[in-house]
Design a protein around this motif. Structure first.
Motif, PDB file in Angstrom:
ATOM      1  N   PRO A   1       0.876  -1.134  -0.140  1.00  0.00           N
ATOM      2  CA  PRO A   1       0.137   0.085   0.115  1.00  0.00           C
ATOM      3  C   PRO A   1       0.747   1.410   0.022  1.00  0.00           C
ATOM      4  CG  PRO A   1      -0.908  -1.372   1.698  1.00  0.00           C
ATOM      5  CD  PRO A   1       0.296  -2.238   0.993  1.00  0.00           C
ATOM      6  N   HIS A   2       2.194   1.080   0.727  1.00  0.00           N
ATOM      7  CA  HIS A   2       2.900   2.380   0.585  1.00  0.00           C
ATOM      8  C   HIS A   2       3.346   2.892  -0.641  1.00  0.00           C
ATOM      9  CE1 HIS A   2       2.767   2.473   4.988  1.00  0.00           C
ATOM     10  NE2 HIS A   2       3.565   3.553   5.061  1.00  0.00           N
ATOM     11  N   TRP A   3       3.429   2.039  -1.549  1.00  0.00           N
ATOM     12  CA  TRP A   3       3.904   2.458  -2.840  1.00  0.00           C
ATOM     13  C   TRP A   3       2.944   2.000  -3.950  1.00  0.00           C
ATOM     14  CZ3 TRP A   3       7.668  -1.782  -0.998  1.00  0.00           C
ATOM     15  CH2 TRP A   3       7.209  -3.058  -1.694  1.00  0.00           C
ATOM     16  N   ALA A   4       1.675   1.618  -3.745  1.00  0.00           N
ATOM     17  CA  ALA A   4       0.644   1.610  -4.758  1.00  0.00           C
ATOM     18  C   ALA A   4       0.360   2.890  -5.235  1.00  0.00           C
ATOM     19  CB  ALA A   4      -0.470   0.986  -4.046  1.00  0.00           C
ATOM     20  N   SER A   5       0.185   2.847  -6.416  1.00  0.00           N
ATOM     21  CA  SER A   5      -0.272   4.217  -7.296  1.00  0.00           C
ATOM     22  C   SER A   5      -1.371   4.851  -6.552  1.00  0.00           C
ATOM     23  CB  SER A   5      -0.691   4.080  -8.621  1.00  0.00           C
ATOM     24  OG  SER A   5      -1.974   3.201  -8.927  1.00  0.00           O
TER      25      SER A   5
END
Length: 465
Positions: free
Chosen positions: A382-386
């Motif tokens: 989730p921290h690097w999802a678009s």
């Protein structure tokens, strides 16, 4: 019926040849097509207000009795034509009925559009051998055509998805198939009428406008120029292989100040600062379910919801710091050993200088691009999802009223406070994050854009941070 079908529906649109197909089917014994039974402006055919003993008013109040009436014909194969703008209340019942055969009829959308506009101009919707076509021309309207095209494509994709998701198959027909006896015979055999040796297409209707397109469109050159700007092959489409995300409602927070604020936090955004600010304004609570949050929304008329967007380069840096400090050691090991990200061993993570961190972060951005494109075996954290996909996940419950930009946090949240009746916004509690100078490196900015192109396009981020 050997195929197990007890009814059928023809998914089509105006001027795709559905009248001709209906006439062909109605010429077959024990097969009946009841026209556009769920057209909101008529009952099956023009100038009819009753169908199978059910009035138009009764159908409009509840379409399901008519659907059951049409399909309740043992030993007979009944059906009707259904277009994208017909009564949506029967769509699910049609798609869920495996004994209802799905026939999908398509035509070149420009031919359909021109033919439809000509029919409106002349009021001539069918033509038999004894009638003469009324000569006419139309003026092409690019905006109108593109809207019709979008509506029809969306409906066809919806039908296709429901067929695929439920494991059903449809019989696909093109406009030119309708006068092919072999294809019509194949259609009836597929419907279960294998007792028929040959099915001839109906001959009581003839093509209405067999002229060149240039003769039918007054502004033909203008139409050609406009169509050249369309992108039928989606050449400008940004591919997305990122997994769909859910709404993440348990992470939402509400503040009782004013008429109520609902914060929908973006993972990797300035969440702690924003929630600390909310705590200064009033009582904050969370751990909602969709049901309890809906109740809160009902109890707080005039509330507003918001999400804070962060520049993708800065958000990727936050994800990188989270990886170094808070991620499980197994994830860092996978990045080192499988994804070839040059992370130092865990014991050395606290000693990274800017000179050493910059190339490692560049490698991490390369990994993010591959991860978001589905080219790694690791899930998308989730921290690097678009941010586009996170927002899409929120929208499966509710869309935020305002997308706040981190670089204008105080200004945007001041506007939100005015909307919700919060007099003292305490904006002094909102401060910008500090980022390393090396993030201004053009190579890092380019790598971030490569990884998060979807976000740059969707939200208008510039190439700089």
């Amino acid at each position: 019926m050997t195929a197990g079908f007890r009814s059928f529906v023809i998914f089509a649109e105006m001027r795709t040849g559905s009248n001709l197909l209906e006439a062909t089917l109605n010429a077959v014994r024990k097969v009946t097509c009841f026209g556009e039974a769920f057209n909101p402006y008529m009952m099956g055919w023009p100038d009819k207000d009753e169908l199978q003993g059910i009035t138009r008013a009764q159908r409009d109040a509840d379409p399901m009795p008519l659907l059951r009436k049409l399909f309740d014909k043992p030993g007979h194969l009944p059906g009707f034509r259904y277009f994208h703008d017909h009564d949506p209340r029967v769509f699910d019942a049609i798609m869920d009925n495996r004994h209802c055969a799905k026939i999908v009829l398509t035509r070149n959308p420009l031919d359909s559009y021109v033919s439809t506009r000509l029919a409106w101009e002349t009021n001539q919707w069918k033509l038999n051998q004894t009638e003469s076509p009324i000569p006419a021309q139309i003026r092409y309207d690019g905006a109108e055509f593109r809207q019709i095209l979008a509506d029809v494509e969306a409906f066809q994709l919806r039908v296709q998805h429901r067929l695929q998701a439920s494991g059903q198959a449809a019989f696909w027909l093109g406009y030119d198939d309708l006068r092919d006896a072999e294809v019509m015979t194949g259609l009836l055999h597929w419907l279960g009428r294998t007792d028929l040796d040959r099915v001839e297409p109906a001959r009581d209707q003839v093509p209405q406008n067999p002229r060149e397109m240039a003769d039918k469109v007054a502004n033909f050159a203008e139409m050609q120029t406009d169509l050249a700007g369309l992108d039928p092959f989606a050449l400008r489409h940004i591919p997305s292989f990122e997994p769909r995300r859910g709404p993440s409602v348990p992470g939402f927070r509400v503040c009782e100040a004013g008429r109520g604020l609902l914060h929908m936090p973006m993972p990797g955004g300035p969440t702690e600062m924003v929630q600390g600010w909310l705590g200064v304004l009033g009582q904050v609570s969370g751990r909602f379910t969709q049901s309890t949050l809906r109740q809160w929304k009902r109890d707080h008329p005039g509330h507003r919801s918001f999400c804070v967007l962060r520049h993708p380069l800065h958000r990727a840096w936050d994800a990188f710091l989270h990886l170094l400090a808070d991620a499980p050691p197994e994830l860092r090991r996978a990045l080192r050993e499988v994804q070839r990200v040059d992370l130092p061993e865990d014991a050395e993570l606290g000693e990274l200088s800017d000179d050493r961190a910059a190339p490692i972060f560049a490698g991490f951005l390369t990994f993010l691009r591959r991860n978001l494109n589905g080219q790694t075996g690791l899930p998308t954290h989730p921290h690097w999802a678009s941010q586009a996909e996170v927002i899409a996940g929120f929208a499966r419950f509710a869309q935020p009223d305002l997308l706040v930009r981190e670089d204008r946090l105080a200004e945007d949240l001041a506007f939100l406070c005015r909307q919700t009746g919060i007099a003292d916004a305490r904006l002094d509690r909102l401060a910008g994050e500090a980022y390393p100078d090396f993030l201004a490196d053009p190579a890092l900015r380019a790598a971030a854009k490569s990884a998060y192109l979807r976000d740059y396009v969707a939200f208008g981020f510039d190439d700089g941070a």
